[in-house]
Design a protein around this motif. Structure first.
Motif, mmCIF file in Angstrom:
data_model
loop_
_atom_site.group_PDB
_atom_site.id
_atom_site.type_symbol
_atom_site.label_atom_id
_atom_site.label_comp_id
_atom_site.label_asym_id
_atom_site.label_seq_id
_atom_site.Cartn_x
_atom_site.Cartn_y
_atom_site.Cartn_z
ATOM 1 N N SER A 207 -77.814 79.147 69.997
ATOM 2 C CA SER A 207 -78.351 77.291 70.081
ATOM 3 C C SER A 207 -78.156 76.896 71.241
ATOM 4 C CB SER A 207 -78.204 76.767 68.987
ATOM 5 O OG SER A 207 -77.206 76.889 68.538
ATOM 6 N N THR A 208 -76.646 77.672 71.798
ATOM 7 C CA THR A 208 -76.349 77.101 72.590
ATOM 8 C C THR A 208 -77.088 75.209 73.549
ATOM 9 O OG1 THR A 208 -74.254 78.595 72.872
ATOM 10 C CG2 THR A 208 -74.473 76.835 74.888
ATOM 11 N N GLY A 209 -76.809 74.069 73.796
ATOM 12 C CA GLY A 209 -77.433 72.989 74.643
ATOM 13 C C GLY A 209 -79.222 73.241 73.492
ATOM 14 N N MET A 210 -79.605 73.525 72.632
ATOM 15 C CA MET A 210 -80.845 73.323 71.955
ATOM 16 C C MET A 210 -79.546 72.001 70.821
ATOM 17 S SD MET A 210 -82.108 76.703 71.305
ATOM 18 C CE MET A 210 -83.172 76.136 70.239
ATOM 19 N N SER A 211 -80.756 71.282 70.268
ATOM 20 C CA SER A 211 -80.769 70.286 69.432
ATOM 21 C C SER A 211 -80.829 71.090 68.153
ATOM 22 C CB SER A 211 -81.305 69.145 69.876
ATOM 23 O OG SER A 211 -82.485 69.380 69.623
ATOM 24 N N ILE A 212 -80.494 70.020 67.116
ATOM 25 C CA ILE A 212 -80.647 70.990 65.368
ATOM 26 C C ILE A 212 -82.266 70.826 65.490
ATOM 27 C CG2 ILE A 212 -80.730 69.543 63.006
ATOM 28 C CD1 ILE A 212 -77.776 68.579 63.709
ATOM 29 N N VAL A 213 -82.869 69.619 66.077
ATOM 30 C CA VAL A 213 -84.567 69.563 65.889
ATOM 31 C C VAL A 213 -84.726 70.667 66.475
ATOM 32 C CG1 VAL A 213 -85.955 68.205 66.284
ATOM 33 C CG2 VAL A 213 -84.491 66.844 65.488
ATOM 34 N N GLN A 214 -84.193 71.030 67.143
ATOM 35 C CA GLN A 214 -84.740 72.315 68.523
ATOM 36 C C GLN A 214 -84.742 73.697 67.867
ATOM 37 O OE1 GLN A 214 -82.893 71.895 72.236
ATOM 38 N NE2 GLN A 214 -85.076 71.314 72.730
ATOM 39 N N VAL A 215 -83.152 73.344 66.850
ATOM 40 C CA VAL A 215 -83.115 74.955 66.439
ATOM 41 C C VAL A 215 -83.740 75.023 64.938
ATOM 42 C CG1 VAL A 215 -81.773 76.340 65.379
ATOM 43 C CG2 VAL A 215 -80.733 74.647 67.730
ATOM 44 N N VAL A 216 -84.302 73.834 64.024
ATOM 45 C CA VAL A 216 -84.677 73.826 63.757
ATOM 46 C C VAL A 216 -86.533 74.367 63.469
ATOM 47 C CG1 VAL A 216 -85.638 72.462 61.674
ATOM 48 C CG2 VAL A 216 -82.892 71.998 61.952
ATOM 49 N N ALA A 217 -86.923 73.385 64.377
ATOM 50 C CA ALA A 217 -88.406 73.956 64.834
ATOM 51 C C ALA A 217 -88.791 75.368 65.755
ATOM 52 C CB ALA A 217 -88.540 72.721 66.183
ATOM 53 N N SER A 218 -87.136 76.123 65.657
ATOM 54 C CA SER A 218 -87.257 77.188 66.348
ATOM 55 C C SER A 218 -87.722 78.004 64.913
ATOM 56 C CB SER A 218 -86.714 77.979 67.367
ATOM 57 O OG SER A 218 -85.591 78.385 66.910
ATOM 58 N N VAL A 219 -87.399 77.690 63.819
ATOM 59 C CA VAL A 219 -87.273 78.484 62.779
ATOM 60 C C VAL A 219 -88.109 78.656 62.474
ATOM 61 C CG1 VAL A 219 -86.479 78.893 60.532
ATOM 62 C CG2 VAL A 219 -84.719 78.634 62.982
ATOM 63 N N LEU A 220 -88.821 77.332 62.121
ATOM 64 C CA LEU A 220 -90.370 77.301 61.373
ATOM 65 C C LEU A 220 -91.572 77.474 62.034
ATOM 66 C CD1 LEU A 220 -89.560 73.672 60.066
ATOM 67 C CD2 LEU A 220 -89.013 74.957 58.915
ATOM 68 N N ALA A 221 -91.095 78.000 63.592
ATOM 69 C CA ALA A 221 -91.955 78.402 64.101
ATOM 70 C C ALA A 221 -92.099 80.053 64.070
ATOM 71 C CB ALA A 221 -92.463 78.168 65.563
ATOM 72 N N ALA A 222 -90.959 79.918 63.611
ATOM 73 C CA ALA A 222 -91.226 81.548 63.657
ATOM 74 C C ALA A 222 -91.305 82.048 62.322
ATOM 75 C CB ALA A 222 -89.460 82.626 63.618
ATOM 76 N N GLY A 223 -91.495 81.601 60.886
ATOM 77 C CA GLY A 223 -92.039 81.617 59.968
ATOM 78 C C GLY A 223 -93.190 81.414 59.972
ATOM 79 N N ARG A 224 -94.399 80.512 60.605
ATOM 80 C CA ARG A 224 -95.269 79.785 61.327
ATOM 81 C C ARG A 224 -96.125 81.212 61.396
ATOM 82 N NH1 ARG A 224 -94.614 75.723 63.034
ATOM 83 N NH2 ARG A 224 -94.265 74.455 61.485
ATOM 84 N N ALA A 225 -95.244 81.865 62.860
ATOM 85 C CA ALA A 225 -96.042 83.200 62.798
ATOM 86 C C ALA A 225 -95.554 83.693 61.868
ATOM 87 C CB ALA A 225 -94.799 83.639 64.317
ATOM 88 N N GLN A 226 -95.097 84.547 61.049
ATOM 89 C CA GLN A 226 -95.063 85.442 60.090
ATOM 90 C C GLN A 226 -95.950 85.136 58.966
ATOM 91 O OE1 GLN A 226 -91.222 86.781 60.477
ATOM 92 N NE2 GLN A 226 -91.198 87.404 59.215
ATOM 93 N N GLY A 227 -96.617 83.937 59.488
ATOM 94 C CA GLY A 227 -97.715 83.509 57.771
ATOM 95 C C GLY A 227 -96.984 83.366 56.297
ATOM 96 N N LEU A 228 -95.466 82.960 56.643
ATOM 97 C CA LEU A 228 -94.620 82.352 55.548
ATOM 98 C C LEU A 228 -94.883 80.807 54.810
ATOM 99 C CD1 LEU A 228 -91.214 83.618 56.405
ATOM 100 C CD2 LEU A 228 -92.820 84.465 54.113
ATOM 101 N N TRP A 229 -95.636 80.459 55.684
ATOM 102 C CA TRP A 229 -95.703 78.549 55.275
ATOM 103 C C TRP A 229 -96.831 78.852 56.805
ATOM 104 C CZ3 TRP A 229 -90.695 79.996 56.111
ATOM 105 C CH2 TRP A 229 -89.968 79.468 57.088
ATOM 106 N N SER A 230 -96.756 77.139 56.313
ATOM 107 C CA SER A 230 -98.246 76.890 57.158
ATOM 108 C C SER A 230 -98.118 75.923 58.075
ATOM 109 C CB SER A 230 -99.651 76.769 56.833
ATOM 110 O OG SER A 230 -99.460 75.877 55.695
#
Ligand code: DC
Length: 230
Positions: A207-230
């Motif tokens: 997360s060096t150089g990333m904002s909180i919003v960007q990191v949260v978005a990347s975690v949410l995208a990872a879960g979405r890609a795995q079908g954990l949520w929509s």
């Protein structure tokens, strides 16, 4: 959800100051899931130990506290947290660097880790859990549905911690914080039991150089890609 049905778990592990706490809270809030701040449990054991006069090297005494303490995580009504242990409000003391150092010491003792094991697993309740710590994906929830290992450069982590303490009105010194973070990293990653390390199946997020919003978005995208949520 039916009894015995699968409760989804997302683990977010990483070193001190990597932003795990903030990211975990935001992800849990976004999903409406429960949150486990496992570091707070180790902090509470260390803090209670010093408040109760348990000798610093008394492993069994600290393990007994870990097993018996009555912990209450809640909100302060203004968007912040409130933590009570055995009825006492310890919200501020639990976040101090002194308590963090104490936590890192007691966390190296297998008896204390064992005493907290089931307490941590009990946080996995429907509709889901976001678990923040050092060994969430490796030891506590090895079958978690999504494992994130969050890192950031040591400089950036010290700076984030510094800003966090300042915002809370606590005194902070950047050079001292950098030294303490380096010492805590060393102790947490070299201890014999459950050392800080990514699970083999964890997704590493720097997360060096990333904002909180960007990191949260990347975690949410990872879960979405795995079908954990929509
Ligand atoms: O995340 P934190 O700073 O609140 O954690 C405090 C200490 O507790 C940290 O230095 C190591 C320890 N810890 C641990 O060993 N295992 C965890 N799952 C969480 C924290």
């Amino acid at each position: 959800m039916e009894a015995g049905s699968h409760v989804p778990v997302v683990t977010i592990d990483g070193p001190s100051g990597s932003g795990k706490g903030t990211i975990s809270r935001e992800v849990a809030r976004h999903l409406g899931w429960h949150l486990l701040d496992s570091g707070a449990l180790y902090r509470l054991v260390a803090l209670l130990g010093s408040l109760r006069g348990v000798p610093p090297e008394d492993v069994a005494g600290h393990a007994a506290l870990a097993r018996a303490m009555d912990v209450e995580f809640g909100g302060n009504g203004q968007g912040g947290e409130r933590i009570r242990v055995d009825g006492a409000d310890v919200t501020r003391d639990v976040r101090s660097e002194t308590t963090g150092q104490g936590a890192s010491r007691v966390a190296a003792w297998p008896a204390v880790r064992d005493a907290l094991l089931e307490r941590q697993r009990a946080f996995a309740r429907a509709p889901g859990l976001v678990a923040d710590g050092r060994d969430m994906g490796t030891v506590i929830f090895p079958a978690a549905d999504l494992k994130i290992f969050l890192t950031a450069s040591a400089e950036e982590r010290a700076l984030r911690r510094y800003k966090q303490l300042k915002e809370k009105g606590s005194g902070a010194n950047l050079a001292a914080l950098s030294r303490e973070i380096a010492e805590r990293d060393r102790r947490d990653s070299t201890r014999a039991v459950a050392p800080l390390a990514p699970a083999p199946d964890a997704r590493i997020v720097d997360s060096t150089g990333m904002s909180i919003v960007q990191v949260v978005a990347s975690v949410l995208a990872a879960g979405r890609a795995q079908g954990l949520w929509s």
